[in-house]
Design a protein around this motif. Structure first.
Motif, PDB file in Angstrom:
ATOM      1  N   ILE A   6       0.850  -1.199   0.000  1.00 12.12           N
ATOM      2  CA  ILE A   6       0.000   0.000   0.000  1.00 12.12           C
ATOM      3  C   ILE A   6       0.881   1.242   0.000  1.00 12.12           C
ATOM      4  CG2 ILE A   6      -1.812   1.268   1.208  1.00 12.12           C
ATOM      5  CD1 ILE A   6      -2.390  -1.322   2.772  1.00 12.12           C
ATOM      6  N   GLY A   7       0.604   2.182  -0.892  1.00 14.11           N
ATOM      7  CA  GLY A   7       1.351   3.430  -0.832  1.00 14.11           C
ATOM      8  C   GLY A   7       1.252   4.252  -2.102  1.00 14.11           C
ATOM      9  N   GLU A   8       1.843   5.434  -2.049  1.00 15.25           N
ATOM     10  CA  GLU A   8       1.782   6.369  -3.166  1.00 15.25           C
ATOM     11  C   GLU A   8       2.903   6.136  -4.175  1.00 15.25           C
ATOM     12  OE1 GLU A   8       1.169  11.097  -3.960  1.00 15.25           O
ATOM     13  OE2 GLU A   8       2.410  10.567  -2.240  1.00 15.25           O
ATOM     14  N   THR A   9       2.529   6.174  -5.439  1.00 17.85           N
ATOM     15  CA  THR A   9       3.507   6.205  -6.522  1.00 17.85           C
ATOM     16  C   THR A   9       3.325   7.523  -7.260  1.00 17.85           C
ATOM     17  OG1 THR A   9       3.594   3.821  -6.757  1.00 17.85           O
ATOM     18  CG2 THR A   9       4.241   5.103  -8.670  1.00 17.85           C
ATOM     19  N   MET A  10       4.436   8.112  -7.661  1.00 18.44           N
ATOM     20  CA  MET A  10       4.400   9.416  -8.317  1.00 18.44           C
ATOM     21  C   MET A  10       5.050   9.362  -9.687  1.00 18.44           C
ATOM     22  SD  MET A  10       5.333  11.814  -5.056  1.00 18.44           S
ATOM     23  CE  MET A  10       6.580  10.656  -4.511  1.00 18.44           C
ATOM     24  N   VAL A  11       4.756  10.363 -10.474  1.00 20.51           N
ATOM     25  CA  VAL A  11       5.433  10.533 -11.749  1.00 20.51           C
ATOM     26  C   VAL A  11       6.808  11.118 -11.463  1.00 20.51           C
ATOM     27  CG1 VAL A  11       5.343  11.640 -14.003  1.00 20.51           C
ATOM     28  CG2 VAL A  11       3.233  10.942 -12.870  1.00 20.51           C
ATOM     29  N   LEU A  12       7.817  10.528 -12.071  1.00 25.04           N
ATOM     30  CA  LEU A  12       9.197  10.955 -11.849  1.00 25.04           C
ATOM     31  C   LEU A  12       9.750  11.617 -13.103  1.00 25.04           C
ATOM     32  CD1 LEU A  12      12.087  10.965 -10.660  1.00 25.04           C
ATOM     33  CD2 LEU A  12      12.253   8.551 -11.284  1.00 25.04           C
ATOM     34  N   PHE A  13      10.213  12.863 -12.938  1.00 24.18           N
ATOM     35  CA  PHE A  13      10.879  13.563 -14.036  1.00 24.18           C
ATOM     36  C   PHE A  13      12.370  13.686 -13.725  1.00 24.18           C
ATOM     37  CE2 PHE A  13       6.502  15.098 -14.490  1.00 24.18           C
ATOM     38  CZ  PHE A  13       6.301  14.881 -15.842  1.00 24.18           C
ATOM     39  N   THR A  14      13.187  13.287 -14.689  1.00 22.56           N
ATOM     40  CA  THR A  14      14.639  13.342 -14.532  1.00 22.56           C
ATOM     41  C   THR A  14      15.241  14.112 -15.702  1.00 22.56           C
ATOM     42  OG1 THR A  14      14.599  11.163 -13.496  1.00 22.56           O
ATOM     43  CG2 THR A  14      16.740  11.993 -14.191  1.00 22.56           C
ATOM     44  N   PRO A  15      16.115  15.106 -15.444  1.00 22.80           N
ATOM     45  CA  PRO A  15      16.753  15.831 -16.551  1.00 22.80           C
ATOM     46  C   PRO A  15      17.568  14.885 -17.431  1.00 22.80           C
ATOM     47  CG  PRO A  15      17.117  16.953 -14.453  1.00 22.80           C
ATOM     48  CD  PRO A  15      16.535  15.613 -14.130  1.00 22.80           C
ATOM     49  N   ASP A  16      17.624  15.182 -18.697  1.00 26.94           N
ATOM     50  CA  ASP A  16      18.429  14.370 -19.608  1.00 26.94           C
ATOM     51  C   ASP A  16      19.913  14.680 -19.482  1.00 26.94           C
ATOM     52  OD1 ASP A  16      16.144  13.178 -20.524  1.00 26.94           O
ATOM     53  OD2 ASP A  16      15.942  14.457 -22.294  1.00 26.94           O
ATOM     54  N   THR A  17      20.245  15.721 -18.710  1.00 23.72           N
ATOM     55  CA  THR A  17      21.642  16.093 -18.490  1.00 23.72           C
ATOM     56  C   THR A  17      21.938  16.079 -16.995  1.00 23.72           C
ATOM     57  OG1 THR A  17      20.979  18.428 -18.459  1.00 23.72           O
ATOM     58  CG2 THR A  17      21.790  17.532 -20.550  1.00 23.72           C
ATOM     59  N   THR A  18      23.198  15.941 -16.634  1.00 26.15           N
ATOM     60  CA  THR A  18      23.591  16.020 -15.228  1.00 26.15           C
ATOM     61  C   THR A  18      23.910  17.465 -14.867  1.00 26.15           C
ATOM     62  OG1 THR A  18      25.880  15.526 -15.836  1.00 26.15           O
ATOM     63  CG2 THR A  18      24.504  13.676 -15.172  1.00 26.15           C
ATOM     64  N   GLY A  19      24.020  17.729 -13.569  1.00 23.36           N
ATOM     65  CA  GLY A  19      24.285  19.086 -13.098  1.00 23.36           C
ATOM     66  C   GLY A  19      23.052  19.691 -12.475  1.00 23.36           C
ATOM     67  N   LEU A  20      23.100  20.963 -12.178  1.00 21.21           N
ATOM     68  CA  LEU A  20      21.986  21.660 -11.546  1.00 21.21           C
ATOM     69  C   LEU A  20      20.744  21.618 -12.434  1.00 21.21           C
ATOM     70  CD1 LEU A  20      23.890  24.779 -10.146  1.00 21.21           C
ATOM     71  CD2 LEU A  20      23.085  22.796  -8.854  1.00 21.21           C
ATOM     72  N   MET A  21      19.614  21.300 -11.816  1.00 25.29           N
ATOM     73  CA  MET A  21      18.387  21.126 -12.572  1.00 25.29           C
ATOM     74  C   MET A  21      17.916  22.423 -13.216  1.00 25.29           C
ATOM     75  SD  MET A  21      15.117  18.838 -11.413  1.00 25.29           S
ATOM     76  CE  MET A  21      14.676  19.864 -10.013  1.00 25.29           C
ATOM     77  N   GLN A  26      15.404  19.422 -21.040  1.00 24.91           N
ATOM     78  CA  GLN A  26      14.560  18.283 -21.371  1.00 24.91           C
ATOM     79  C   GLN A  26      14.564  17.282 -20.218  1.00 24.91           C
ATOM     80  OE1 GLN A  26      16.498  17.255 -25.171  1.00 24.91           O
ATOM     81  NE2 GLN A  26      14.529  17.675 -26.158  1.00 24.91           N
ATOM     82  N   PHE A  27      13.422  16.625 -20.016  1.00 22.14           N
ATOM     83  CA  PHE A  27      13.265  15.663 -18.940  1.00 22.14           C
ATOM     84  C   PHE A  27      12.667  14.366 -19.486  1.00 22.14           C
ATOM     85  CE2 PHE A  27      13.350  19.751 -16.992  1.00 22.14           C
ATOM     86  CZ  PHE A  27      13.827  19.597 -15.701  1.00 22.14           C
ATOM     87  N   SER A  28      13.029  13.260 -18.871  1.00 21.31           N
ATOM     88  CA  SER A  28      12.382  11.993 -19.178  1.00 21.31           C
ATOM     89  C   SER A  28      11.372  11.692 -18.084  1.00 21.31           C
ATOM     90  CB  SER A  28      13.411  10.865 -19.267  1.00 21.31           C
ATOM     91  OG  SER A  28      14.095  10.715 -18.036  1.00 21.31           O
ATOM     92  N   MET A  29      10.294  11.007 -18.427  1.00 16.58           N
ATOM     93  CA  MET A  29       9.237  10.703 -17.464  1.00 16.58           C
ATOM     94  C   MET A  29       9.252   9.223 -17.126  1.00 16.58           C
ATOM     95  SD  MET A  29       5.112  11.384 -17.682  1.00 16.58           S
ATOM     96  CE  MET A  29       4.656   9.837 -18.478  1.00 16.58           C
ATOM     97  N   LYS A  30       9.280   8.930 -15.842  1.00 13.47           N
ATOM     98  CA  LYS A  30       9.214   7.566 -15.346  1.00 13.47           C
ATOM     99  C   LYS A  30       8.253   7.545 -14.160  1.00 13.47           C
ATOM    100  CE  LYS A  30      13.994   6.693 -16.763  1.00 13.47           C
ATOM    101  NZ  LYS A  30      15.365   6.332 -16.330  1.00 13.47           N
TER     102      LYS A  30
END
Length: 316
Positions: A6-21, A26-30
């Motif tokens: 039981i619990g919450e799942t969220m949409v995860l956005f991760t930048p396509d590049t490293t470093g400060l957001m 561009q971001f990928s969605m997981k």
């Protein structure tokens, strides 16, 4: 059903590049959430798993249900809330071994979970109920839902596996300590980290922590020690199970969920405790090698191949 969680799942956005957001274009969605991570991990290892939650009546919620059901996790107990959104979060990979996470979950659909959403007949069919300390921190109704689920499990002989998974930002330290200790007292198996033990008891010595957790009422404690491995403890035995060496950690987020999935899988397969912990260590290590919460979770064939190459037999 082998496991219900039981619990919450969220949409995860991760930048396509490293470093400060702030510089990301561009971001990928997981998708990611401690409990669904465990559910997917168990499903990939060949077990039947159900996930209880809520999502928003939005595109993110629809995509999430499609993804998780596509991982062969039963989502029949996930409800859609038309008045609240699906939660989101961002993962900022600043540099290797420095990943920061930012949550935007206040008022999310999952935070409206209540004890009315707990189906006793559904949980009663499971061997294990898996819960974490994240869900009761989301709202009072979520707290009530988790305690209702625990009571349902206990009434029906379903063993409770509890991962404290402390999130300090979600609630006050006083309330967190009180609720986590109460859940530990009701759980059969507890999967804490040393930092959580230090938060709860002001102690960091693994052996002493094991005793403190057992004194709360749990029958089994598996203390996660990061790269060192994990220590398995009951009132009658104690064993240190060495960790798995990972040459390059790509993304450590989700490793603890991978450990839980591997360990519970071992129990379901009837492995002796040390072997179940070893499977947890292996599964957690696999997660750290891939970017994403669930993308690195191994399938059973990968676990078996790794074990044969390293001279171990995780099925013994």
């Amino acid at each position: 059903m082998d496991v219900v969680t039981i619990g919450e799942t969220m949409v995860l956005f991760t930048p396509d590049t490293t470093g400060l957001m702030r510089y990301a274009k561009q971001f990928s969605m997981k998708f990611g959430g401690a409990e669904s991570n465990v559910a997917i991990g168990l499903s990939r290892l060949g077990h039947k798993v159900g996930w209880i939650s809520k999502v928003g009546d939005d595109e993110f919620g629809r995509a999430m249900l499609s993804f998780i059901s596509g991982e062969k996790v039963d989502v029949s107990q996930v409800k859609t809330d038309g008045s609240a959104p699906t939660g989101i979060y961002f993962k900022e990979p600043r540099r290797e071994n420095d990943v920061r996470v930012y949550y935007y979950r206040k008022g999310s659909a999952a935070s409206t979970l209540s004890k009315q959403d707990i189906n006793e007949e559904y949980i009663a069919k499971a061997t294990y109920l898996h819960i974490t300390g994240i869900t009761p921190a989301l709202s009072e109704s979520c707290e009530e839902a988790i305690f209702e689920a625990v009571e349902v499990a206990k009434r029906n002989g379903v063993k409770v596996v509890f991962d404290p998974n402390l999130r300090r930002k979600l609630w006050s330290e006083e309330k967190a300590r009180a609720i986590l200790l109460k859940l530990i007292s009701k759980a059969d198996i507890v999967l804490p980290g040393v930092s959580e033990g230090q938060f709860l008891f002001g102690e960091s010595d693994p052996s002493k922590l094991g005793e403190l957790f057992l004194n709360q009422g749990a029958s089994t404690v598996v203390l996660k020690l990061g790269a060192q491995g994990a220590m398995y403890m009951t009132n009658n035995e104690q064993a240190m199970v060495p960790g798995i060496t990972v040459e390059r950690v790509v993304d450590p987020v989700g490793a603890g969920d991978g450990f839980a999935a591997g360990f519970i899988s071992g129990l379901l397969d009837g492995l002796e405790p040390a072997k179940a912990v070893d499977r947890g260590n292996i599964t957690g290590a696999f997660v750290t090698m891939v970017n994403g919460d669930v993308e690195g979770l191994p399938e059973r064939e990968e676990i078996e191949r790794f074990s044969s190459q390293s001279g171990e037999d995780v099925n013994r």
